[in-house]
Design a protein around this motif. Structure first.
Motif, PDB file in Angstrom:
ATOM      1  N   THR A   1       0.826  -1.205   0.000  1.00  0.00           N
ATOM      2  CA  THR A   1       0.000   0.000   0.000  1.00  0.00           C
ATOM      3  C   THR A   1       0.861   1.256   0.000  1.00  0.00           C
ATOM      4  O   THR A   1       0.557   2.238  -0.701  1.00  0.00           O
ATOM      5  N   ALA A   2       1.939   1.242   0.772  1.00  0.00           N
ATOM      6  CA  ALA A   2       2.827   2.405   0.828  1.00  0.00           C
ATOM      7  C   ALA A   2       3.433   2.700  -0.538  1.00  0.00           C
ATOM      8  O   ALA A   2       3.549   3.867  -0.944  1.00  0.00           O
ATOM      9  N   ILE A   3       3.786   1.654  -1.264  1.00  0.00           N
ATOM     10  CA  ILE A   3       4.352   1.834  -2.612  1.00  0.00           C
ATOM     11  C   ILE A   3       3.292   2.360  -3.571  1.00  0.00           C
ATOM     12  O   ILE A   3       3.509   3.320  -4.316  1.00  0.00           O
ATOM     13  N   GLU A   4       2.141   1.719  -3.552  1.00  0.00           N
ATOM     14  CA  GLU A   4       1.085   2.075  -4.505  1.00  0.00           C
ATOM     15  C   GLU A   4       0.526   3.467  -4.262  1.00  0.00           C
ATOM     16  O   GLU A   4       0.088   4.141  -5.206  1.00  0.00           O
ATOM     17  N   ASN A   5       0.550   3.942  -3.011  1.00  0.00           N
ATOM     18  CA  ASN A   5      -0.048   5.237  -2.684  1.00  0.00           C
ATOM     19  C   ASN A   5       0.941   6.397  -2.702  1.00  0.00           C
ATOM     20  O   ASN A   5       0.558   7.534  -2.397  1.00  0.00           O
ATOM     21  N   ASP A   6       2.189   6.118  -3.059  1.00  0.00           N
ATOM     22  CA  ASP A   6       3.196   7.182  -3.084  1.00  0.00           C
ATOM     23  C   ASP A   6       3.308   7.736  -4.499  1.00  0.00           C
ATOM     24  O   ASP A   6       3.821   7.061  -5.396  1.00  0.00           O
ATOM     25  N   PRO A   7       2.860   8.966  -4.738  1.00  0.00           N
ATOM     26  CA  PRO A   7       2.874   9.529  -6.093  1.00  0.00           C
ATOM     27  C   PRO A   7       4.275   9.862  -6.597  1.00  0.00           C
ATOM     28  O   PRO A   7       4.469  10.048  -7.798  1.00  0.00           O
ATOM     29  N   ASP A   8       5.237   9.933  -5.708  1.00  0.00           N
ATOM     30  CA  ASP A   8       6.587  10.311  -6.126  1.00  0.00           C
ATOM     31  C   ASP A   8       7.195   9.311  -7.098  1.00  0.00           C
ATOM     32  O   ASP A   8       7.956   9.689  -7.997  1.00  0.00           O
ATOM     33  N   TYR A   9       6.881   8.040  -6.928  1.00  0.00           N
ATOM     34  CA  TYR A   9       7.474   7.020  -7.794  1.00  0.00           C
ATOM     35  C   TYR A   9       6.986   7.161  -9.233  1.00  0.00           C
ATOM     36  O   TYR A   9       7.774   7.127 -10.191  1.00  0.00           O
ATOM     37  N   LYS A  10       5.670   7.320  -9.398  1.00  0.00           N
ATOM     38  CA  LYS A  10       5.132   7.496 -10.750  1.00  0.00           C
ATOM     39  C   LYS A  10       5.607   8.799 -11.364  1.00  0.00           C
ATOM     40  O   LYS A  10       5.895   8.871 -12.565  1.00  0.00           O
ATOM     41  N   ALA A  11       5.699   9.833 -10.546  1.00  0.00           N
ATOM     42  CA  ALA A  11       6.141  11.126 -11.059  1.00  0.00           C
ATOM     43  C   ALA A  11       7.549  11.043 -11.628  1.00  0.00           C
ATOM     44  O   ALA A  11       7.898  11.762 -12.572  1.00  0.00           O
ATOM     45  N   ARG A  12       8.343  10.164 -11.068  1.00  0.00           N
ATOM     46  CA  ARG A  12       9.716  10.013 -11.546  1.00  0.00           C
ATOM     47  C   ARG A  12       9.839   8.945 -12.629  1.00  0.00           C
ATOM     48  O   ARG A  12      10.916   8.713 -13.156  1.00  0.00           O
ATOM     49  N   GLY A  13       8.750   8.290 -12.952  1.00  0.00           N
ATOM     50  CA  GLY A  13       8.770   7.301 -14.019  1.00  0.00           C
ATOM     51  C   GLY A  13       9.352   5.963 -13.624  1.00  0.00           C
ATOM     52  O   GLY A  13       9.856   5.221 -14.475  1.00  0.00           O
ATOM     53  N   LEU A  14       9.271   5.622 -12.335  1.00  0.00           N
ATOM     54  CA  LEU A  14       9.828   4.363 -11.860  1.00  0.00           C
ATOM     55  C   LEU A  14       8.786   3.250 -11.930  1.00  0.00           C
ATOM     56  O   LEU A  14       7.617   3.453 -11.589  1.00  0.00           O
ATOM     57  N   GLN A  15       9.214   2.082 -12.360  1.00  0.00           N
ATOM     58  CA  GLN A  15       8.358   0.893 -12.350  1.00  0.00           C
ATOM     59  C   GLN A  15       8.729   0.068 -11.126  1.00  0.00           C
ATOM     60  O   GLN A  15       9.867  -0.375 -10.988  1.00  0.00           O
ATOM     61  N   ILE A  16       7.766  -0.139 -10.237  1.00  0.00           N
ATOM     62  CA  ILE A  16       8.026  -0.883  -9.012  1.00  0.00           C
ATOM     63  C   ILE A  16       7.037  -2.035  -8.913  1.00  0.00           C
ATOM     64  O   ILE A  16       5.824  -1.824  -8.796  1.00  0.00           O
ATOM     65  N   ASP A  17       7.550  -3.252  -8.965  1.00  0.00           N
ATOM     66  CA  ASP A  17       6.733  -4.456  -8.859  1.00  0.00           C
ATOM     67  C   ASP A  17       6.918  -5.076  -7.482  1.00  0.00           C
ATOM     68  O   ASP A  17       8.056  -5.213  -7.006  1.00  0.00           O
ATOM     69  N   VAL A  18       5.827  -5.447  -6.847  1.00  0.00           N
ATOM     70  CA  VAL A  18       5.875  -6.083  -5.538  1.00  0.00           C
ATOM     71  C   VAL A  18       5.837  -7.597  -5.721  1.00  0.00           C
ATOM     72  O   VAL A  18       4.973  -8.133  -6.423  1.00  0.00           O
ATOM     73  N   ILE A  19       6.791  -8.281  -5.104  1.00  0.00           N
ATOM     74  CA  ILE A  19       6.932  -9.732  -5.218  1.00  0.00           C
ATOM     75  C   ILE A  19       6.774 -10.327  -3.819  1.00  0.00           C
ATOM     76  O   ILE A  19       7.502  -9.944  -2.900  1.00  0.00           O
ATOM     77  N   GLU A  20       5.850 -11.249  -3.643  1.00  0.00           N
ATOM     78  CA  GLU A  20       5.606 -11.780  -2.302  1.00  0.00           C
ATOM     79  C   GLU A  20       6.401 -13.050  -2.051  1.00  0.00           C
ATOM     80  O   GLU A  20       6.458 -13.946  -2.890  1.00  0.00           O
ATOM     81  N   ASN A  21       7.012 -13.129  -0.878  1.00  0.00           N
ATOM     82  CA  ASN A  21       7.720 -14.321  -0.415  1.00  0.00           C
ATOM     83  C   ASN A  21       6.945 -14.902   0.757  1.00  0.00           C
ATOM     84  O   ASN A  21       6.986 -14.362   1.864  1.00  0.00           O
ATOM     85  N   LEU A  22       6.264 -16.002   0.533  1.00  0.00           N
ATOM     86  CA  LEU A  22       5.456 -16.611   1.582  1.00  0.00           C
ATOM     87  C   LEU A  22       6.318 -17.289   2.642  1.00  0.00           C
ATOM     88  O   LEU A  22       5.860 -17.545   3.754  1.00  0.00           O
ATOM     89  N   ASP A  23       7.582 -17.568   2.302  1.00  0.00           N
ATOM     90  CA  ASP A  23       8.504 -18.200   3.244  1.00  0.00           C
ATOM     91  C   ASP A  23       9.454 -17.163   3.839  1.00  0.00           C
ATOM     92  O   ASP A  23      10.646 -17.424   4.023  1.00  0.00           O
ATOM     93  N   TYR A  24       8.938 -16.001   4.163  1.00  0.00           N
ATOM     94  CA  TYR A  24       9.796 -14.896   4.582  1.00  0.00           C
ATOM     95  C   TYR A  24      10.479 -15.124   5.927  1.00  0.00           C
ATOM     96  O   TYR A  24      11.419 -14.404   6.273  1.00  0.00           O
ATOM     97  N   GLN A  25      10.039 -16.132   6.687  1.00  0.00           N
ATOM     98  CA  GLN A  25      10.712 -16.404   7.957  1.00  0.00           C
ATOM     99  C   GLN A  25      11.996 -17.208   7.772  1.00  0.00           C
ATOM    100  O   GLN A  25      12.754 -17.410   8.718  1.00  0.00           O
ATOM    101  N   LYS A  26      12.244 -17.648   6.553  1.00  0.00           N
ATOM    102  CA  LYS A  26      13.506 -18.326   6.254  1.00  0.00           C
ATOM    103  C   LYS A  26      14.583 -17.285   5.955  1.00  0.00           C
ATOM    104  O   LYS A  26      14.368 -16.084   6.065  1.00  0.00           O
TER     105      LYS A  26
END
Length: 266
Positions: free
Chosen positions: A64-89
Protein backbone atom coordinates in the motif's frame (compact mmCIF):
# COMPACT_ATOMS: atom_id res chain seq x y z
CA UNK A 1 24.96 0.09 -17.05
CA UNK A 2 22.44 -1.84 -14.94
CA UNK A 3 18.96 -0.30 -14.86
CA UNK A 4 17.03 -2.75 -12.67
CA UNK A 5 17.18 -3.60 -8.98
CA UNK A 6 15.79 -6.05 -6.45
CA UNK A 7 15.16 -4.83 -2.89
CA UNK A 8 14.62 -7.35 -0.09
CA UNK A 9 11.90 -6.07 2.26
CA UNK A 10 10.39 -9.31 3.57
CA UNK A 11 11.95 -9.84 7.00
CA UNK A 12 10.26 -9.43 10.36
CA UNK A 13 12.72 -6.82 11.63
CA UNK A 14 12.30 -7.87 15.24
CA UNK A 15 15.19 -5.81 16.64
CA UNK A 16 14.02 -2.47 15.27
CA UNK A 17 10.48 -3.25 16.44
CA UNK A 18 11.48 -3.79 20.08
CA UNK A 19 8.98 -2.05 22.32
CA UNK A 20 5.87 -3.38 20.61
CA UNK A 21 5.83 -1.67 17.21
CA UNK A 22 4.13 -3.68 14.48
CA UNK A 23 5.36 -1.47 11.64
CA UNK A 24 7.49 -3.48 9.19
CA UNK A 25 11.13 -2.40 9.17
CA UNK A 26 11.11 -1.01 5.58
CA UNK A 27 8.53 1.58 6.70
CA UNK A 28 10.49 2.79 9.72
CA UNK A 29 11.81 6.25 8.98
CA UNK A 30 15.16 8.02 8.97
CA UNK A 31 14.57 11.78 9.22
CA UNK A 32 10.93 11.19 8.34
CA UNK A 33 11.61 9.22 5.15
CA UNK A 34 10.84 5.45 5.13
CA UNK A 35 13.89 3.23 4.76
CA UNK A 36 12.46 1.60 1.65
CA UNK A 37 11.91 4.95 -0.04
CA UNK A 38 15.47 6.04 0.77
CA UNK A 39 16.78 2.86 -0.84
CA UNK A 40 14.66 3.35 -3.96
CA UNK A 41 15.72 7.01 -4.23
CA UNK A 42 19.45 6.26 -3.95
CA UNK A 43 19.15 3.55 -6.61
CA UNK A 44 17.08 5.79 -8.87
CA UNK A 45 19.72 8.49 -8.56
CA UNK A 46 22.20 5.92 -9.90
CA UNK A 47 20.06 5.29 -12.98
CA UNK A 48 17.84 2.41 -11.86
CA UNK A 49 14.34 2.67 -13.33
CA UNK A 50 12.82 -0.78 -12.75
CA UNK A 51 12.44 -2.28 -9.29
CA UNK A 52 11.29 -5.50 -7.71
CA UNK A 53 10.49 -5.31 -3.99
CA UNK A 54 10.22 -8.64 -2.17
CA UNK A 55 7.75 -8.47 0.72
CA UNK A 56 6.68 -10.91 3.42
CA UNK A 57 5.98 -9.65 6.95
CA UNK A 58 3.05 -7.20 6.87
CA UNK A 59 3.25 -7.33 3.09
CA UNK A 60 -0.01 -5.45 2.64
CA UNK A 61 1.32 -2.37 4.43
CA UNK A 62 4.42 -2.18 2.25
CA UNK A 63 2.44 -2.77 -0.93
CA UNK A 64 0.00 0.00 0.00
CA UNK A 65 2.83 2.41 0.83
CA UNK A 66 4.35 1.83 -2.61
CA UNK A 67 1.08 2.08 -4.50
CA UNK A 68 -0.05 5.24 -2.68
CA UNK A 69 3.20 7.18 -3.08
CA UNK A 70 2.87 9.53 -6.09
CA UNK A 71 6.59 10.31 -6.13
CA UNK A 72 7.47 7.02 -7.79
CA UNK A 73 5.13 7.50 -10.75
CA UNK A 74 6.14 11.13 -11.06
CA UNK A 75 9.72 10.01 -11.55
CA UNK A 76 8.77 7.30 -14.02
CA UNK A 77 9.83 4.36 -11.86
CA UNK A 78 8.36 0.89 -12.35
CA UNK A 79 8.03 -0.88 -9.01
CA UNK A 80 6.73 -4.46 -8.86
CA UNK A 81 5.88 -6.08 -5.54
CA UNK A 82 6.93 -9.73 -5.22
CA UNK A 83 5.61 -11.78 -2.30
CA UNK A 84 7.72 -14.32 -0.42
CA UNK A 85 5.46 -16.61 1.58
CA UNK A 86 8.50 -18.20 3.24
CA UNK A 87 9.80 -14.90 4.58
CA UNK A 88 10.71 -16.40 7.96
CA UNK A 89 13.51 -18.33 6.25
CA UNK A 90 16.90 -16.86 5.33
CA UNK A 91 17.31 -13.94 2.92
CA UNK A 92 18.40 -16.12 0.02
CA UNK A 93 14.84 -17.40 -0.21
CA UNK A 94 13.67 -13.83 -0.77
CA UNK A 95 16.13 -13.48 -3.63
CA UNK A 96 14.79 -16.67 -5.20
CA UNK A 97 11.22 -15.33 -4.93
CA UNK A 98 12.22 -12.99 -7.78
CA UNK A 99 13.59 -15.78 -9.99
CA UNK A 100 12.63 -15.01 -13.59
CA UNK A 101 11.55 -11.45 -12.81
CA UNK A 102 14.53 -9.77 -14.47
CA UNK A 103 16.14 -10.44 -17.81
CA UNK A 104 19.81 -9.74 -17.28
CA UNK A 105 21.89 -8.47 -14.37
CA UNK A 106 20.36 -6.45 -11.54
CA UNK A 107 21.42 -4.55 -8.46
CA UNK A 108 20.50 -6.33 -5.24
CA UNK A 109 20.14 -4.72 -1.82
CA UNK A 110 18.04 -4.67 1.35
CA UNK A 111 15.40 -2.14 2.34
CA UNK A 112 17.06 -1.50 5.70
CA UNK A 113 20.31 -0.10 4.30
CA UNK A 114 21.00 3.62 4.06
CA UNK A 115 23.74 4.44 1.58
CA UNK A 116 25.16 7.17 -0.63
CA UNK A 117 24.17 7.44 -4.25
CA UNK A 118 27.84 6.67 -4.90
CA UNK A 119 27.45 3.19 -3.43
CA UNK A 120 24.52 2.52 -5.76
CA UNK A 121 26.57 3.80 -8.69
CA UNK A 122 29.40 1.37 -7.87
CA UNK A 123 26.96 -1.51 -8.27
CA UNK A 124 25.06 -0.13 -11.28
CA UNK A 125 28.29 0.39 -13.21
CA UNK A 126 29.78 -3.05 -12.45
CA UNK A 127 31.34 -4.96 -15.35
CA UNK A 128 29.28 -8.14 -15.46
CA UNK A 129 31.52 -9.68 -18.11
CA UNK A 130 34.28 -10.35 -15.56
CA UNK A 131 32.16 -11.76 -12.71
CA UNK A 132 28.65 -12.89 -11.87
CA UNK A 133 28.61 -10.96 -8.62
CA UNK A 134 30.13 -7.66 -7.51
CA UNK A 135 29.79 -6.87 -3.81
CA UNK A 136 30.20 -3.30 -2.56
CA UNK A 137 32.57 -3.37 0.42
CA UNK A 138 34.10 -1.01 2.95
CA UNK A 139 37.84 -1.37 3.68
CA UNK A 140 37.65 1.08 6.62
CA UNK A 141 37.34 -1.78 9.07
CA UNK A 142 38.53 0.24 12.06
CA UNK A 143 35.51 2.53 11.67
CA UNK A 144 32.73 -0.01 11.14
CA UNK A 145 29.63 0.48 13.29
CA UNK A 146 28.62 -2.69 15.16
CA UNK A 147 31.37 -4.94 13.82
CA UNK A 148 29.96 -7.96 15.66
CA UNK A 149 26.90 -7.86 13.40
CA UNK A 150 28.80 -7.00 10.22
CA UNK A 151 29.34 -9.54 7.44
CA UNK A 152 33.09 -9.85 6.98
CA UNK A 153 34.84 -10.52 3.68
CA UNK A 154 38.31 -11.85 2.92
CA UNK A 155 39.62 -11.14 -0.58
CA UNK A 156 42.33 -12.92 -2.54
CA UNK A 157 44.18 -12.15 -5.78
CA UNK A 158 42.97 -8.56 -5.87
CA UNK A 159 39.19 -8.15 -6.03
CA UNK A 160 38.19 -11.82 -5.80
CA UNK A 161 36.16 -12.92 -2.79
CA UNK A 162 37.77 -15.77 -0.87
CA UNK A 163 35.45 -16.11 2.14
CA UNK A 164 32.38 -14.30 3.47
CA UNK A 165 30.77 -14.74 6.89
CA UNK A 166 29.80 -12.82 10.02
CA UNK A 167 32.04 -15.17 12.00
CA UNK A 168 35.31 -14.58 10.12
CA UNK A 169 38.29 -13.76 12.32
CA UNK A 170 40.56 -12.89 9.38
CA UNK A 171 39.10 -10.40 6.90
CA UNK A 172 40.06 -7.23 5.04
CA UNK A 173 36.73 -5.57 4.28
CA UNK A 174 33.06 -5.55 5.23
CA UNK A 175 29.96 -6.26 3.17
CA UNK A 176 27.87 -3.08 2.60
CA UNK A 177 24.79 -4.99 1.48
CA UNK A 178 24.71 -3.71 -2.13
CA UNK A 179 25.48 -6.07 -5.02
CA UNK A 180 25.42 -6.35 -8.78
CA UNK A 181 24.42 -9.90 -9.69
CA UNK A 182 23.53 -12.17 -12.57
CA UNK A 183 21.28 -15.23 -12.81
CA UNK A 184 24.25 -17.31 -11.66
CA UNK A 185 23.65 -16.16 -8.06
CA UNK A 186 20.09 -17.45 -8.12
CA UNK A 187 21.30 -20.75 -9.55
CA UNK A 188 23.74 -21.11 -6.65
CA UNK A 189 21.02 -20.28 -4.14
CA UNK A 190 18.67 -22.83 -5.68
CA UNK A 191 21.27 -25.57 -5.25
CA UNK A 192 21.59 -24.76 -1.53
CA UNK A 193 17.81 -24.52 -1.08
CA UNK A 194 17.23 -27.87 -2.76
CA UNK A 195 19.85 -29.50 -0.54
CA UNK A 196 18.94 -27.96 2.81
CA UNK A 197 15.47 -26.40 2.58
CA UNK A 198 16.86 -22.92 3.25
CA UNK A 199 19.57 -20.62 1.88
CA UNK A 200 21.28 -17.40 2.81
CA UNK A 201 22.64 -14.78 0.46
CA UNK A 202 26.12 -15.36 1.88
CA UNK A 203 25.91 -19.01 0.85
CA UNK A 204 25.20 -17.96 -2.72
CA UNK A 205 28.14 -15.57 -2.67
CA UNK A 206 30.37 -18.33 -1.29
CA UNK A 207 29.34 -20.65 -4.11
CA UNK A 208 30.29 -18.11 -6.76
CA UNK A 209 33.50 -17.30 -4.89
CA UNK A 210 34.58 -20.93 -5.18
CA UNK A 211 34.25 -20.55 -8.95
CA UNK A 212 36.21 -17.26 -8.98
CA UNK A 213 33.08 -15.46 -10.19
CA UNK A 214 32.55 -13.16 -7.18
CA UNK A 215 34.40 -9.85 -6.75
CA UNK A 216 34.35 -6.83 -4.49
CA UNK A 217 33.99 -3.15 -5.32
CA UNK A 218 35.51 -0.59 -2.95
CA UNK A 219 33.01 2.15 -1.99
CA UNK A 220 35.82 4.52 -1.06
CA UNK A 221 34.69 7.45 1.07
CA UNK A 222 30.97 6.81 0.65
CA UNK A 223 28.63 6.41 3.63
CA UNK A 224 26.47 3.37 4.34
CA UNK A 225 24.74 1.89 7.35
CA UNK A 226 22.63 -1.14 8.11
CA UNK A 227 19.64 0.11 10.15
CA UNK A 228 18.67 -2.91 12.24
CA UNK A 229 17.99 -1.21 15.57
CA UNK A 230 16.66 2.06 16.92
CA UNK A 231 20.17 3.19 18.02
CA UNK A 232 21.41 2.54 14.48
CA UNK A 233 18.50 4.54 13.08
CA UNK A 234 19.26 7.49 15.37
CA UNK A 235 22.94 7.34 14.44
CA UNK A 236 22.08 7.44 10.73
CA UNK A 237 19.93 10.50 11.37
CA UNK A 238 22.79 12.27 13.13
CA UNK A 239 25.22 11.59 10.29
CA UNK A 240 22.79 12.61 7.54
CA UNK A 241 21.87 15.78 9.42
CA UNK A 242 25.55 16.66 9.85
CA UNK A 243 26.19 16.00 6.16
CA UNK A 244 23.29 18.20 5.09
CA UNK A 245 24.59 21.00 7.28
CA UNK A 246 27.93 20.81 5.46
CA UNK A 247 26.42 20.74 1.97
CA UNK A 248 23.36 22.92 2.53
CA UNK A 249 21.20 20.19 0.97
CA UNK A 250 18.14 18.58 2.46
CA UNK A 251 19.11 15.20 3.98
CA UNK A 252 16.90 13.02 1.79
CA UNK A 253 19.64 11.11 0.01
CA UNK A 254 22.70 10.35 2.08
CA UNK A 255 25.78 12.45 1.42
CA UNK A 256 29.36 11.22 1.38
CA UNK A 257 30.65 11.79 4.89
CA UNK A 258 33.78 10.97 6.82
CA UNK A 259 33.61 7.95 9.07
CA UNK A 260 35.32 10.14 11.67
CA UNK A 261 31.80 11.29 12.62
CA UNK A 262 30.63 7.75 13.31
CA UNK A 263 29.96 6.52 16.82
CA UNK A 264 30.37 2.89 17.66
CA UNK A 265 27.71 1.13 19.72
CA UNK A 266 28.24 0.95 23.45
Amino acid sequence: MIRQALILAAGMGTRIREGGSDIPKPLHTVLGVPLLKRTIWSLANAGITRFGVVVGYRAELIRTAIENDPDYKARGLQIDVIENLDYQKSNGVSVLAANGHFDGPFVLTMADHVFDDGVAECAAQADMTVADLHLCVDYRIDDIYDMDDATKVLTVNGPHIDTISKQLEKFDCVDCGVFAVSQALLDELQVVLDATGDCSLSEGVAGLAQKQRARVVDIGASFWQDVDTQPARLRAERILTAASALTGAMPMASESVSHDTQQKPS
